[in-house]
Design a protein around this motif. Sequence first.
Motif, PDB file in Angstrom:
ATOM      1  N   GLU A 365      65.280  43.194 -17.634  1.00  0.00           N
ATOM      2  CA  GLU A 365      65.286  44.869 -18.053  1.00  0.00           C
ATOM      3  C   GLU A 365      63.963  44.935 -18.834  1.00  0.00           C
ATOM      4  O   GLU A 365      63.148  45.843 -18.840  1.00  0.00           O
ATOM      5  N   LYS A 366      63.508  43.912 -19.558  1.00  0.00           N
ATOM      6  CA  LYS A 366      62.015  43.780 -20.552  1.00  0.00           C
ATOM      7  C   LYS A 366      61.116  44.001 -19.534  1.00  0.00           C
ATOM      8  O   LYS A 366      60.324  44.568 -19.567  1.00  0.00           O
ATOM      9  N   SER A 367      61.170  42.770 -18.632  1.00  0.00           N
ATOM     10  CA  SER A 367      60.089  42.671 -17.701  1.00  0.00           C
ATOM     11  C   SER A 367      59.945  43.988 -16.825  1.00  0.00           C
ATOM     12  O   SER A 367      58.644  44.098 -16.476  1.00  0.00           O
ATOM     13  N   PHE A 368      60.880  44.520 -16.317  1.00  0.00           N
ATOM     14  CA  PHE A 368      60.833  45.740 -15.334  1.00  0.00           C
ATOM     15  C   PHE A 368      60.017  46.817 -16.508  1.00  0.00           C
ATOM     16  O   PHE A 368      59.395  47.686 -15.563  1.00  0.00           O
ATOM     17  N   LYS A 369      59.992  46.813 -17.587  1.00  0.00           N
ATOM     18  CA  LYS A 369      59.165  47.894 -18.209  1.00  0.00           C
ATOM     19  C   LYS A 369      57.818  47.504 -18.348  1.00  0.00           C
ATOM     20  O   LYS A 369      56.733  48.202 -18.485  1.00  0.00           O
ATOM     21  N   GLN A 370      57.190  46.144 -18.008  1.00  0.00           N
ATOM     22  CA  GLN A 370      56.134  45.656 -17.972  1.00  0.00           C
ATOM     23  C   GLN A 370      55.315  45.253 -16.574  1.00  0.00           C
ATOM     24  O   GLN A 370      54.328  45.262 -16.658  1.00  0.00           O
ATOM     25  N   THR A 371      56.434  45.036 -15.593  1.00  0.00           N
ATOM     26  CA  THR A 371      55.820  44.952 -14.333  1.00  0.00           C
ATOM     27  C   THR A 371      56.403  45.929 -13.393  1.00  0.00           C
ATOM     28  O   THR A 371      57.218  46.565 -13.349  1.00  0.00           O
ATOM     29  N   ASP A 372      56.022  45.631 -12.171  1.00  0.00           N
ATOM     30  CA  ASP A 372      56.346  46.505 -10.964  1.00  0.00           C
ATOM     31  C   ASP A 372      57.352  45.696 -10.124  1.00  0.00           C
ATOM     32  O   ASP A 372      57.837  46.032  -8.894  1.00  0.00           O
ATOM     33  N   GLY A 373      58.160  44.617 -10.854  1.00  0.00           N
ATOM     34  CA  GLY A 373      59.055  43.899 -10.328  1.00  0.00           C
ATOM     35  C   GLY A 373      60.423  44.128  -9.767  1.00  0.00           C
ATOM     36  O   GLY A 373      61.208  43.574  -9.147  1.00  0.00           O
ATOM     37  N   LYS A 374      60.956  45.520 -10.243  1.00  0.00           N
ATOM     38  CA  LYS A 374      62.389  45.809 -10.108  1.00  0.00           C
ATOM     39  C   LYS A 374      62.639  45.751  -8.427  1.00  0.00           C
ATOM     40  O   LYS A 374      63.718  45.630  -7.878  1.00  0.00           O
ATOM     41  N   ALA A 375      61.483  46.649  -7.640  1.00  0.00           N
ATOM     42  CA  ALA A 375      61.571  46.468  -6.274  1.00  0.00           C
ATOM     43  C   ALA A 375      61.886  45.260  -5.490  1.00  0.00           C
ATOM     44  O   ALA A 375      61.984  45.202  -4.217  1.00  0.00           O
ATOM     45  N   LEU A 376      61.701  44.108  -6.167  1.00  0.00           N
ATOM     46  CA  LEU A 376      61.645  42.858  -5.504  1.00  0.00           C
ATOM     47  C   LEU A 376      63.033  42.230  -4.972  1.00  0.00           C
ATOM     48  O   LEU A 376      63.077  41.223  -4.679  1.00  0.00           O
ATOM     49  N   ARG A 377      64.061  43.110  -5.250  1.00  0.00           N
ATOM     50  CA  ARG A 377      65.414  42.639  -5.085  1.00  0.00           C
ATOM     51  C   ARG A 377      65.666  41.308  -5.821  1.00  0.00           C
ATOM     52  O   ARG A 377      66.491  40.294  -5.223  1.00  0.00           O
ATOM     53  N   ASN A 378      65.272  41.260  -7.049  1.00  0.00           N
ATOM     54  CA  ASN A 378      65.708  39.870  -7.717  1.00  0.00           C
ATOM     55  C   ASN A 378      67.239  39.629  -7.817  1.00  0.00           C
ATOM     56  O   ASN A 378      68.024  40.317  -7.703  1.00  0.00           O
ATOM     57  N   ARG A 379      67.546  38.398  -8.224  1.00  0.00           N
ATOM     58  CA  ARG A 379      68.963  38.022  -8.034  1.00  0.00           C
ATOM     59  C   ARG A 379      69.217  37.246  -9.223  1.00  0.00           C
ATOM     60  O   ARG A 379      68.361  36.401  -9.732  1.00  0.00           O
ATOM     61  N   ILE A 380      70.308  37.091  -9.473  1.00  0.00           N
ATOM     62  CA  ILE A 380      71.048  36.027 -10.274  1.00  0.00           C
ATOM     63  C   ILE A 380      71.883  35.025  -9.271  1.00  0.00           C
ATOM     64  O   ILE A 380      72.860  35.623  -8.925  1.00  0.00           O
ATOM     65  N   GLU A 381      71.554  33.828  -9.398  1.00  0.00           N
ATOM     66  CA  GLU A 381      72.263  33.010  -8.519  1.00  0.00           C
ATOM     67  C   GLU A 381      73.603  32.378  -9.232  1.00  0.00           C
ATOM     68  O   GLU A 381      73.594  32.030 -10.179  1.00  0.00           O
ATOM     69  N   HIS A 382      74.610  32.718  -8.573  1.00  0.00           N
ATOM     70  CA  HIS A 382      76.019  32.254  -8.896  1.00  0.00           C
ATOM     71  C   HIS A 382      76.857  33.032  -9.897  1.00  0.00           C
ATOM     72  O   HIS A 382      77.878  33.858  -9.286  1.00  0.00           O
ATOM     73  N   ALA A 383      76.287  33.713 -10.751  1.00  0.00           N
ATOM     74  CA  ALA A 383      76.799  34.929 -11.732  1.00  0.00           C
ATOM     75  C   ALA A 383      78.547  34.833 -11.728  1.00  0.00           C
ATOM     76  O   ALA A 383      79.098  35.651 -11.701  1.00  0.00           O
TER      77      ALA A 383
END
Length: 550
Positions: A365-383
């Motif tokens: 959440e913090k990094s998405f405010k500082q980068t354009d990374g939200k569209a990269l389909r980031n993941r949490i593995e296992h969750a």
Amino acid sequence: MTIRFRTLLTALLLSPVSLLADTLLVKDVNGYTLNAEGDLITFSNMLVEDGKVAGLNVSGSQQTDRVLDGGGKTLLPGLIDAHGHLLGLGANLLEVDLRDSTSAAEAAETVAAYAFANPEQRWITGRGWNQELWSDRAFPTASVLDEKISDRPVWLTRVDGHAGWANSQTLALAGINKDTPDPAGGKIVRDMDGKATGVLIDNAMALVESRMPAASAKQYAAQLDAAGQHLLSQGVTAMHDAGISHAVYDFYLQQAVEEALPVRIYAMIAATDPDLNQLLANGPVIGKQDFLHIRSVKAYGDGALGSRGAALLAPYSDAPHQEGLMVTQPEEFASLFNTVLDAGFQLNFHAIGDRANHLALNQFEKSFKQTDGKALRNRIEHAQVIDVADLPRFAELGVLPSMQPTHATSDMNMAEDRIGEDRMAGAYAWKTLLESGIPLPLGSDFPVELANPFYGLHAAVTRQDRNNQPVKGWYAHEAMTLKQAFKGFTLDAAYAGHMEKRIGTLEEGKWADFILVDQDIFAIPATELWKTTVLQTYLAGDKVFEASGQ
């Protein structure tokens, strides 16, 4: 960018597709696939041109180079495992396998027999022990191994890969003694006198693994061949390799240039690799034939539940003095997340405990405010274990929970002991996550679990083990429908790898990766799903596996 890398990458990207002009008609099949919207559709024939689907249910006579008569058998898209360890699987197939051991003593006997049969091996390595399946449910000790083999170092990884068991010679080679401190994010298991018992958890494993001889290209090749053939026999035509080193990165690149990769690989660079920044600077690797994609990073949040390394917001219910381990320290998150996302790479973060998941979601959440990374389909593995309040945040942030259904059925004998009934409300919460509106890519985490995707489909739908226990399913209200689980191993897995326009369904223009199986998975009782056998496997319209007797 090194000259060698630039040469390999140019060869990979510019090499012409090796498939010659070719047409294949697949006829008389009981075919199933999803469309782009996730709807299940059926078909009886399929036209393949130059390795890609040209049409389903084609009418009229077709002049084709080849014809495959399916004889009415069920045809499915090639299945995609969204989280596995390819060379780890290969190593597991080639080294001592302790998955079926019922005690530490029996495991030591198996190791001794393997060592006797392999006198040339300097180190004896293996994987698969699980103390939770032993009657005493206690961690093993070096002394048990010493009784059987003391002339060579022995290193045996727990089934989840988050703990290792060493004999005394291995501990000595690693310089581990009573005075050795626990590394950050790791634990040396000790006896009442403070002496190392032989089990090392999470980051403490590096004390041994840093002393082991590096794998050679010849070993990598043997592991790749063993793993690839095994996956194809299970109907897996593509996989996401969760954490590769620079050495494996180079090996995969070379194999891709030589067109020697047996399955499609979506590889994640290990965030712990010292050359991470250099590999990010190389940019994404996407080969024309889609056998190798490298555009993501695997980061490591915490350990595993079975070894009590999963990081929890409150102490373990069965060990009130333990809260688990953060393998990557929270103060390092911001730099890591921002570096990866700023480079345009997807970040896939290992998090099993509710604390690790909570911290990862906070940092996304913090990094998405500082980068354009939200569209990269980031993941949490296992969750695996999530605070109930955090469950809707996956969809809100667009962070994909990449999950492995057989983890639930393997963990059900100890998970509630570990975290208590109240925290189970957010554990293995597949249906809740799906209903929040987020895709759910599925995998196995092989070789932690067996690679057979039909075991995963069965676990996802029934919440039962392969003895169909418990009868009503384990926390069955979180079970998926078969269509949802099928989507998890096909379209959602492809989407999680930015490959949904290339693989995952048998739609026109996508690679003709498909399998023929011995039963109609959409017409049988769910309890029978795990018994499905793959008869033939095809990649880009070419047969790459056939079961004996076919």
